[in-house]
Motif scaffolding. Sequence first.
Motif, PDB file in Angstrom:
ATOM      1  N   MET A 560       0.818  -1.199   0.000  1.00 55.87           N
ATOM      2  CA  MET A 560       0.000   0.000   0.000  1.00 55.87           C
ATOM      3  C   MET A 560       0.855   1.253   0.000  1.00 55.87           C
ATOM      4  O   MET A 560       2.029   1.242   0.353  1.00 55.87           O
ATOM      5  N   PHE A 561       0.179   2.310  -0.428  1.00 55.52           N
ATOM      6  CA  PHE A 561       0.791   3.612  -0.397  1.00 55.52           C
ATOM      7  C   PHE A 561      -0.120   4.475   0.467  1.00 55.52           C
ATOM      8  O   PHE A 561      -1.341   4.371   0.372  1.00 55.52           O
ATOM      9  N   CYS A 562       0.448   5.306   1.325  1.00 61.70           N
ATOM     10  CA  CYS A 562      -0.396   6.034   2.264  1.00 61.70           C
ATOM     11  C   CYS A 562       0.053   7.485   2.368  1.00 61.70           C
ATOM     12  O   CYS A 562       1.246   7.778   2.465  1.00 61.70           O
ATOM     13  N   VAL A 563      -0.935   8.375   2.308  1.00 66.69           N
ATOM     14  CA  VAL A 563      -0.661   9.769   2.631  1.00 66.69           C
ATOM     15  C   VAL A 563      -1.192   9.982   4.043  1.00 66.69           C
ATOM     16  O   VAL A 563      -2.381   9.817   4.296  1.00 66.69           O
ATOM     17  N   LEU A 564      -0.292  10.281   4.926  1.00 66.51           N
ATOM     18  CA  LEU A 564      -0.687  10.489   6.314  1.00 66.51           C
ATOM     19  C   LEU A 564      -0.859  11.988   6.523  1.00 66.51           C
ATOM     20  O   LEU A 564       0.106  12.742   6.428  1.00 66.51           O
ATOM     21  N   ASP A 565      -2.094  12.399   6.756  1.00 69.34           N
ATOM     22  CA  ASP A 565      -2.383  13.824   6.911  1.00 69.34           C
ATOM     23  C   ASP A 565      -2.476  14.137   8.399  1.00 69.34           C
ATOM     24  O   ASP A 565      -3.439  13.778   9.070  1.00 69.34           O
ATOM     25  N   LYS A 566      -1.443  14.806   8.905  1.00 71.08           N
ATOM     26  CA  LYS A 566      -1.385  15.061  10.349  1.00 71.08           C
ATOM     27  C   LYS A 566      -2.468  16.013  10.819  1.00 71.08           C
ATOM     28  O   LYS A 566      -2.767  16.101  12.012  1.00 71.08           O
ATOM     29  N   SER A 567      -3.067  16.760   9.876  1.00 69.39           N
ATOM     30  CA  SER A 567      -4.072  17.728  10.292  1.00 69.39           C
ATOM     31  C   SER A 567      -5.423  17.070  10.557  1.00 69.39           C
ATOM     32  O   SER A 567      -6.320  17.689  11.111  1.00 69.39           O
ATOM     33  N   LEU A 568      -5.578  15.803  10.168  1.00 70.37           N
ATOM     34  CA  LEU A 568      -6.867  15.128  10.363  1.00 70.37           C
ATOM     35  C   LEU A 568      -6.801  14.241  11.601  1.00 70.37           C
ATOM     36  O   LEU A 568      -5.729  13.830  12.023  1.00 70.37           O
ATOM     37  N   PRO A 569      -7.969  13.944  12.173  1.00 69.99           N
ATOM     38  CA  PRO A 569      -7.964  13.084  13.365  1.00 69.99           C
ATOM     39  C   PRO A 569      -7.522  11.666  13.042  1.00 69.99           C
ATOM     40  O   PRO A 569      -7.706  11.186  11.919  1.00 69.99           O
ATOM     41  N   LEU A 570      -6.942  10.998  14.011  1.00 67.18           N
ATOM     42  CA  LEU A 570      -6.545   9.604  13.821  1.00 67.18           C
ATOM     43  C   LEU A 570      -7.797   8.738  13.842  1.00 67.18           C
ATOM     44  O   LEU A 570      -8.731   9.022  14.576  1.00 67.18           O
ATOM     45  N   PRO A 571      -7.817   7.668  13.061  1.00 70.73           N
ATOM     46  CA  PRO A 571      -8.989   6.797  13.094  1.00 70.73           C
ATOM     47  C   PRO A 571      -8.969   5.948  14.356  1.00 70.73           C
ATOM     48  O   PRO A 571      -7.899   5.522  14.796  1.00 70.73           O
ATOM     49  N   ASP A 572     -10.128   5.711  14.947  1.00 63.23           N
ATOM     50  CA  ASP A 572     -10.136   4.755  16.063  1.00 63.23           C
ATOM     51  C   ASP A 572     -10.440   3.372  15.491  1.00 63.23           C
ATOM     52  O   ASP A 572     -10.746   3.226  14.318  1.00 63.23           O
ATOM     53  N   ASN A 573     -10.330   2.373  16.358  1.00 66.95           N
ATOM     54  CA  ASN A 573     -10.394   0.998  15.850  1.00 66.95           C
ATOM     55  C   ASN A 573     -11.725   0.645  15.215  1.00 66.95           C
ATOM     56  O   ASN A 573     -11.819  -0.301  14.455  1.00 66.95           O
ATOM     57  N   SER A 574     -12.777   1.392  15.549  1.00 70.71           N
ATOM     58  CA  SER A 574     -14.062   1.041  14.963  1.00 70.71           C
ATOM     59  C   SER A 574     -14.202   1.618  13.564  1.00 70.71           C
ATOM     60  O   SER A 574     -15.070   1.215  12.805  1.00 70.71           O
ATOM     61  N   ALA A 575     -13.362   2.590  13.229  1.00 69.67           N
ATOM     62  CA  ALA A 575     -13.470   3.201  11.913  1.00 69.67           C
ATOM     63  C   ALA A 575     -12.811   2.314  10.871  1.00 69.67           C
ATOM     64  O   ALA A 575     -11.976   1.472  11.180  1.00 69.67           O
ATOM     65  N   LEU A 576     -13.209   2.536   9.640  1.00 66.25           N
ATOM     66  CA  LEU A 576     -12.635   1.801   8.524  1.00 66.25           C
ATOM     67  C   LEU A 576     -11.290   2.439   8.192  1.00 66.25           C
ATOM     68  O   LEU A 576     -11.231   3.642   7.938  1.00 66.25           O
ATOM     69  N   LEU A 577     -10.197   1.670   8.191  1.00 68.08           N
ATOM     70  CA  LEU A 577      -8.905   2.290   7.893  1.00 68.08           C
ATOM     71  C   LEU A 577      -8.783   2.550   6.389  1.00 68.08           C
ATOM     72  O   LEU A 577      -8.440   3.640   5.967  1.00 68.08           O
ATOM     73  N   MET A 578      -9.071   1.527   5.602  1.00 70.19           N
ATOM     74  CA  MET A 578      -9.005   1.680   4.153  1.00 70.19           C
ATOM     75  C   MET A 578     -10.361   2.208   3.688  1.00 70.19           C
ATOM     76  O   MET A 578     -11.242   1.459   3.313  1.00 70.19           O
ATOM     77  N   ASN A 579     -10.551   3.542   3.737  1.00 66.27           N
ATOM     78  CA  ASN A 579     -11.895   4.057   3.481  1.00 66.27           C
ATOM     79  C   ASN A 579     -11.991   4.853   2.192  1.00 66.27           C
ATOM     80  O   ASN A 579     -12.972   5.551   1.975  1.00 66.27           O
ATOM     81  N   GLN A 580     -10.986   4.755   1.332  1.00 62.84           N
ATOM     82  CA  GLN A 580     -11.027   5.576   0.130  1.00 62.84           C
ATOM     83  C   GLN A 580     -12.215   5.238  -0.765  1.00 62.84           C
ATOM     84  O   GLN A 580     -12.877   6.138  -1.273  1.00 62.84           O
ATOM     85  N   SER A 581     -12.505   3.938  -0.936  1.00 61.65           N
ATOM     86  CA  SER A 581     -13.598   3.594  -1.841  1.00 61.65           C
ATOM     87  C   SER A 581     -14.932   4.047  -1.250  1.00 61.65           C
ATOM     88  O   SER A 581     -15.830   4.463  -1.977  1.00 61.65           O
ATOM     89  N   THR A 582     -15.064   3.991   0.075  1.00 60.30           N
ATOM     90  CA  THR A 582     -16.288   4.477   0.712  1.00 60.30           C
ATOM     91  C   THR A 582     -16.410   5.989   0.520  1.00 60.30           C
ATOM     92  O   THR A 582     -17.472   6.496   0.162  1.00 60.30           O
ATOM     93  N   LEU A 583     -15.309   6.675   0.750  1.00 59.91           N
ATOM     94  CA  LEU A 583     -15.342   8.139   0.645  1.00 59.91           C
ATOM     95  C   LEU A 583     -15.754   8.573  -0.756  1.00 59.91           C
ATOM     96  O   LEU A 583     -16.502   9.518  -0.931  1.00 59.91           O
ATOM     97  N   LYS A 584     -15.261   7.805  -1.752  1.00 60.92           N
ATOM     98  CA  LYS A 584     -15.555   8.211  -3.122  1.00 60.92           C
ATOM     99  C   LYS A 584     -17.027   8.071  -3.442  1.00 60.92           C
ATOM    100  O   LYS A 584     -17.539   8.726  -4.339  1.00 60.92           O
TER     101      LYS A 584
END
Lengths: 643, 714
Positions: A560-584
């Motif tokens: 995988m390739f990841c852009v880590l954006d420090k300005s955004l909140p960290l995901p907690d364990n209940s959130a989807l980590l790989m959420n790009q397809s959902t976001l789209k």
Amino acid sequence: VYNFAANYFQEKVIPGHETRSVEALCWAAGDRLFGAGLSGDITEYDLALLCVARSVDGCGGPIWSMAANSSGTQLAIGCEDGSVKLFQVVPGGIQFERNLDRRKGRILCLSWHPSDTHIAAGSIDFLRVFDVCSGNSQIMVNYHVLKVRRECIVWSIAFLSSGTVITSDSFGRVQFWDWQRGTLMESHTVSTSAVLSLAVSEKEDSIIVGTSTGATYQFQLLPVKMGSLEKRWVRTKPFQHHTHDVRAVAHSSTALISGGLDAQLVIRPLMEKMQKKGYDAALRKFTFPHRRLVSCARKARLLLFQFSQHLELWRLGSTDETGKDGEVLPLCRMPEHLVQLKSKGPEHIYCSCVSPCGSWVAYSTASRFHLYRVQYEGDGISIKKVPKVPKLLLPAYQLQFSSDSGSLFVASARGSVHVLQLLEPGGCKHLHTFRPPSGSPEAVYLLASSADGHWLAAVGGDWAIHIYDLKCFKHHCTVPTYSCAVTALAIHPVTNNLVIAYSDQQLFEFSIPEKQYTAWSRMVQNCGLHRVWLERDSPITHITFNPKNPSHILLHDIYMFCVLDKSLPLPDNSALLMNQSTLKQLPETARQRQLHAFKICKKFQPLLFADLLDENCLVMVERPIMDIKTQLPLPIQQKKFGT
Amino acid sequence: KYLGFLAFTFMGLGIRFPYFNILIQIGCGYLAFAFCHEKNPKSVSDQKPLGCWSVKHGQIITCPVVCNFETHEYIAVHDDKVLRIWNNKDINLDKVFKATLSADVYRVHSLPNGGPVVLFKGGGVRTLDVLLEAPQQEIENIISDEVIKWSEAFMEGQQPVLIFTTEKDGDFFVYIQKLKMNSLHRYKLEQQELSKPLSFTAYIKNQIITLLCLYSSDSVYKVLIPLQQNTEEEEQILSKSLLLNLSVSGSVLKGTSFVVLDKDHVAVLGSLAASGEESKECLTIWNTKFQTLQTSKELPLGTSGQLWCYEEKFFFTHGKVLTVIMYKCETSSLAAAVGKLKDSQTPDVSSYVNWNTLGDEELVVSFQSQQSVALKSESKMTVSYNSTVLKPMPCTSELHSICCFQDASTTAFEDELRQLMSKAQMPDFQATIGCVITALINRCKTNPKYYPRNFLLQIVQTRDLSYSLCPDLMAVALEKKDVHLLQICLQRFPDIPEEITYACLKVFLSISEAYLQRIDVNLESVICYIDIEFNNKEVKTEIVENGFSAELEQDIWDTKITKETHLTCDGEFCPVGPQKAALLNAVLHSAYSETFLLPHLKNLPAQQAVLFLRYLYYLYVKCSEKINTTLPGIRSPTINQIMDWMCLLLDAQFTVMVMLPDAKELLSNLHKFVRAQVRFYSELNKIEGSLRELQRLNHQKDSQTYSIEVLELI
């Protein structure tokens, strides 16, 4: 050398040598590693300097097998000429001790009895047992007598403390013999092709065998029925993780480990030994090295690929057009293979690097360091070797050009880093050598320099990260030690924060000017990273930044390739980590709520390298497994149902 | 002048821990001492001695002091023959009732409903009543020169039964005496070479006495003695069977005393000796079913070798301290035995009473969790009983006690629970939390005004509970219409019965949208596909619709229906508000079995069924919009769940639906849509081959060695 404690990180790599094939490896006298091969030499490796420490001729032709006794004081080698030779492991080397009884036929495998009094050896059509004291040998099994038409090659052997000898042979059998009577106790045919490798667990109640069809099997010593004292070897678990010969297997206390001709190392945990779900409880496959083999000249848009004996320099293609997500743009300029640099001699390349401006290329082998000046004249290219490079302590373990291409940092043994100044039109001189203030026996394996040319970070085999001041050539500070291997590090061009990725998938950010972890780093440690992030297989191998957006950290591993954006909140364990397809799929308004710091893209796999060329241009290097497979010999054909 | 513990007897039968009273006998007989917890519900730690008595210098108490449960008198025997009876009010033992008997007493046994029974050293048995009538009566000697080693008394039906074992020249005998029938049976214990019994324990069940013997060969044997034996036979030999071997991977437990915990567990106190190592005293729990050592606790300070067990607590001396350890035996399963299951039988809490300070007339009590003991013994929390403020440490006994304080003030009670929740890291915390919830729910049931909404929510959200662990929780939540809690329960419990699932569905459908808007519900399953802004308007029209469907505006229904169906029946807009949608999604997500759900669904009121169907239809349309037929978001329903529920609902309500005028349009639209989908997919099937070819071409393009692509990361 993989470190099991550091999430199976491939911690040390000793580059190969064309004439030194390795047929056998063994640990002896504690942590000393010995190898032997068809060149006929027994080689001891220096694990701190990652090179051959010394080499002794076995004087018996090609060596096919080697085994250390249980106390690690003696090595036995099996040679082409049919001899078994004993060497004593002494401080500072090995010493020839004696020859054991020699018979015709190459000795393909050896195993010591745990009491160190006898050695079982397998060759073609014979199994022999040597008495270590007298040196006499005795034929235990003669396959000629067993009236087989073809010759039987004993590929692997194990001698148990109970006196059982286990062999695996070219007929696909795993056999259990009573060595004193020479009688066959059990025979299991596991494959129609050869069984090549065999390993026994420490408790001697389980073995793993590897076959030439890529399958591995576990055998376990189990009671015939519940509570019975009579035990038999039972084939329990078959695994098919490889496509080609399984040449080497190992049995750890919790896992079966196999390595094959298909360039894969597979670690298969034994679930019954696992107490809880965790990193160790998952199947691991390693195909690619855990280090960077590609370097990128950002400004010149060049890529340098490192192969075992040559380098390739490519210019990237380009396009005039833009498009929407997922579109493939037409090329206006094709990528161009500029030059192929062949390393002379049999040694493999340790490391290589291209300067950001693209006009310098450096690489190192075990004994030589080369620096080239590349000049581009229109479409043509000229490449000149820089004469009279300073005599350095070789090999270099990592090379890194400064961002202004004015100097070259050479990672060297004993924690030292050399700084070379590059001179126009094509020369260089040695400026300084950094050494850790307290000294270190281990070689430096990772380097990172800051964009402003002020700082240099170096990681050695002891995992300590030292930061040096390049302006006044002194040691600046040491990052607090963390008990895990560093897999990648980089210095932020704007903030001069050092971002460190560890093999346990933790990320740290250390402010070099302030000599302490940043607030964001502390926050990450407090909140903890997402479970899915921590359970990832492969280590982060490269970190880079987007100078236009200082809050972005770009990281990648094999998958995988990841852009880590420090300005955004960290995901907690209940959130989807790989959420790009959902976001789209979401409307713009709903996206805001779902955003988190990890923007992960898994489109490119296996990802060997990724780097940012400019603020909206990334380069990704994939290494398709299929490409590797096509270079392998054909696997043994297997009949599959329905085909 | 402390010398050691002889024995203690429990008096508080029927009163729940921690208010039991224990009578403790200290020293070699010249100090007797009763120690009790005060019945003050304010604090568990307020323990203090209720009484303290001593015999005259030179006299020795020769058998454990017992309590007569009927008269609440204590009975002691000193100097073998002298019987003393007194009660709490008496201060001086010298002045209490005294009776000198004609024979030496071995033990006095006190039975809950039978009164005390006295066993004499010669084997004679008398009830206390009979004895007190004529203290000097002659006591027969029935065991001649055998020596009593151990005795125990039971109630079998209405009659007391006494069992005792004797020894003579290495032979062991068992006597069973039924007092009322005056029958005595003598058995000989099967001999065992090279080892002899060290300790005995027995229990009675189904007219059979099970006698367990701990042998010096480190094994526990079981002997069954039937009570129904009327024939006077010759001396019978009792055969024994091996119950348990006290050895585990090379180390052997030298047991000194043991107790039976339940049908599969025994606890043994002894010293564990591995070969080549120094032996360590420890308390162990063994599983007799799987022959495994379940758990053990090291006792480095040494014990007296005696172990008592009462109401799921162990009592033993550890160093100079009386230690109380709670235990819990779960039904033994193979998984627990081999250690795969989270081991919850670890004795996890010890309460210590420090006897060293007793001389100062001040009782120092310390409660602490086992973990802290293991870490730091000096960090003991010592609280003098004079102090008024006590900070409870997280321990199970605390939880138990809190559960008992049903009348404590709500806030104080919740605060304490919360504190415990935050601190507790105990292995069997799950089970304890189950108990806590049950207690809370019981309180809710008895006191309708009491409902700790936030607290329950917090527990359910933070702990992995299940329906079976707290069966009444959802029932109470349903009663209170606490939809948020129900939502969380539906999401988290894996084992909700269909009846409850249906009840939740009914409640969710019947609650008005206006009410729901004021309530905090987890919306994460819907925000990704319902546009909330727009829907708010939609919800308003929905309320209007609800208004007239309640038979108020029957007449304008027909005029409105066309307009309404345009909006809601084509599946374009969500027929329910986001809160209700989120709740319904929780129902859709829960596990169910069709057979059990169908009968309940038939009872769903028609209007609610139509609304639910409308929502399912909306979801179905929404799913079909996307190529991958999945709804975005966390815990959003899958297409299979939607279809299954739709079919189920139609199966259950079909006859009603076809009769309902307002369902007609919906059904017909649904039918049309499904038909269109079926057609669409069948067409897709036809061109599948071509699509695959296209895909292949696409792939070929992908595998080009060099390409420039556009990648968007959000």
